[in-house]
Write a protein that holds these residues in place. Structure first.
Motif, PDB file in Angstrom:
ATOM      1  N   PHE A   8       0.834  -1.213   0.000  1.00 34.47           N
ATOM      2  CA  PHE A   8       0.000   0.000   0.000  1.00 34.47           C
ATOM      3  C   PHE A   8       0.866   1.260   0.000  1.00 34.47           C
ATOM      4  O   PHE A   8       0.670   2.166  -0.814  1.00 34.47           O
ATOM      5  N   THR A   9       1.847   1.331   0.908  1.00 32.95           N
ATOM      6  CA  THR A   9       2.671   2.548   0.969  1.00 32.95           C
ATOM      7  C   THR A   9       3.517   2.687  -0.299  1.00 32.95           C
ATOM      8  O   THR A   9       3.707   3.798  -0.807  1.00 32.95           O
ATOM      9  N   ARG A  10       3.969   1.559  -0.860  1.00 27.95           N
ATOM     10  CA  ARG A  10       4.752   1.650  -2.104  1.00 27.95           C
ATOM     11  C   ARG A  10       3.861   2.093  -3.266  1.00 27.95           C
ATOM     12  O   ARG A  10       4.277   2.850  -4.138  1.00 27.95           O
ATOM     13  N   ALA A  13       3.328   5.771  -2.949  1.00 29.42           N
ATOM     14  CA  ALA A  13       4.533   6.526  -3.292  1.00 29.42           C
ATOM     15  C   ALA A  13       4.625   6.776  -4.792  1.00 29.42           C
ATOM     16  O   ALA A  13       5.303   7.699  -5.251  1.00 29.42           O
ATOM     17  N   ARG A  14       3.900   5.968  -5.576  1.00 24.86           N
ATOM     18  CA  ARG A  14       3.919   6.133  -7.030  1.00 24.86           C
ATOM     19  C   ARG A  14       3.025   7.267  -7.506  1.00 24.86           C
ATOM     20  O   ARG A  14       3.043   7.623  -8.679  1.00 24.86           O
ATOM     21  N   SER A  38      -0.003  16.206   0.810  1.00 27.02           N
ATOM     22  CA  SER A  38      -1.406  15.773   0.776  1.00 27.02           C
ATOM     23  C   SER A  38      -2.365  16.929   0.498  1.00 27.02           C
ATOM     24  O   SER A  38      -3.537  16.853   0.838  1.00 27.02           O
ATOM     25  N   PHE A  39      -1.874  17.978  -0.104  1.00 31.69           N
ATOM     26  CA  PHE A  39      -2.694  19.161  -0.396  1.00 31.69           C
ATOM     27  C   PHE A  39      -3.458  18.963  -1.707  1.00 31.69           C
ATOM     28  O   PHE A  39      -2.897  18.515  -2.702  1.00 31.69           O
ATOM     29  N   THR A  40      -4.739  19.296  -1.678  1.00 33.54           N
ATOM     30  CA  THR A  40      -5.520  19.249  -2.921  1.00 33.54           C
ATOM     31  C   THR A  40      -6.683  20.238  -2.849  1.00 33.54           C
ATOM     32  O   THR A  40      -7.102  20.636  -1.764  1.00 33.54           O
ATOM     33  N   SER A  41      -7.173  20.626  -4.005  1.00 35.29           N
ATOM     34  CA  SER A  41      -8.368  21.465  -4.029  1.00 35.29           C
ATOM     35  C   SER A  41      -9.587  20.571  -3.802  1.00 35.29           C
ATOM     36  O   SER A  41      -9.574  19.371  -4.096  1.00 35.29           O
ATOM     37  N   ARG A 151       9.206   8.729  -3.642  1.00 35.46           N
ATOM     38  CA  ARG A 151      10.017   9.171  -2.492  1.00 35.46           C
ATOM     39  C   ARG A 151      11.193  10.045  -2.900  1.00 35.46           C
ATOM     40  O   ARG A 151      12.241  10.050  -2.246  1.00 35.46           O
ATOM     41  N   ALA A 152      11.057  10.772  -4.002  1.00 33.22           N
ATOM     42  CA  ALA A 152      12.109  11.697  -4.443  1.00 33.22           C
ATOM     43  C   ALA A 152      11.474  12.998  -4.922  1.00 33.22           C
ATOM     44  O   ALA A 152      10.333  13.001  -5.408  1.00 33.22           O
TER      45      ALA A 152
END
Ligand code: FMN
Length: 169
Positions: A8-10, A13-14, A38-41, A151-152
């Motif tokens: 799930f976390t991987r 990350a995509r 985690s910002f979104t309109s 993660r980059a």
């Protein structure tokens, strides 16, 4: 099929996301801030945005109490600022890259964009709180935005369609 936390976390990350530094000032004038992707309109009418905040973060209580926050959407040459505002136990404002801007909150002048909000509501999001902000002011900067994916930190602009994004040192 059973739930695999690591997968799930991987998988998440995509998902490319923005890199923002969310700031506020509390009643005593103390500045608070953290890096958030985690910002979104959320809505145009009324104008709403959201950002998700770890309940365990040292800044969590201050943001819930402040009643307003400023989203600085970082530009592609501002990865160092993102790293500092994600680091624990450091003076995140010590480098002096913020100044009082919209609603008097700590703003990054050369950000790709800024969105200033009053806190409309706070929802339960598991181990995170969902801060819903009513947009009071917005500013569009001239720089291209920074992106976080796999993660980059990466540059999104200027590489053309359907090519790999370029990592940022
Ligand atoms: C690229 C990136 C995105 C992040 N996004 C969020 C986020 O959306 N929400 C969040 O609560 N923390 C996020 N974090 C973690 C926070 O910036 C910070 O490290 C965390 O709140 C711990 O801070 P503390 O030492 O103040 O407790 C992110 C970190 C990085 C590097």
């Amino acid at each position: 099929m059973s739930f695999d936390r690591n997968e799930f976390t991987r998988a998440m990350a995509r998902v490319p996301g923005p890199v923002t530094v969310v700031t506020t000032v509390d009643g005593s004038g103390r500045r608070w801030g953290f890096t958030a992707s985690s910002f979104t309109s959320l809505s145009l009418s009324p104008p709403l945005v959201l950002v998700c905040m770890d309940r365990a973060a040292s800044t969590h209580g201050a943001f819930l109490e402040a009643g307003h926050f400023l989203i600085n959407v970082l530009a592609q040459d501002q990865a160092d600022i993102a790293r500092r505002f994600a680091e624990s136990g450091v003076d995140r404002f010590g480098a002096g890259d913020t100044t009082p801007l919209e609603l008097g909150m700590p703003g990054i002048r050369d950000a790709a964009a800024r969105v200033a909000c009053s806190t409309q509501s706070v929802l339960d999001g598991g181990d995170h709180s969902i801060l819903i902000g009513r947009v009071e002011a917005a500013h569009v900067g001239g720089e291209d935005p920074l992106v976080y994916c796999d993660r980059a930190f990466r540059r999104a602009a200027g590489v053309g369609p359907a090519t790999r994004m370029a990592p940022v040192g």
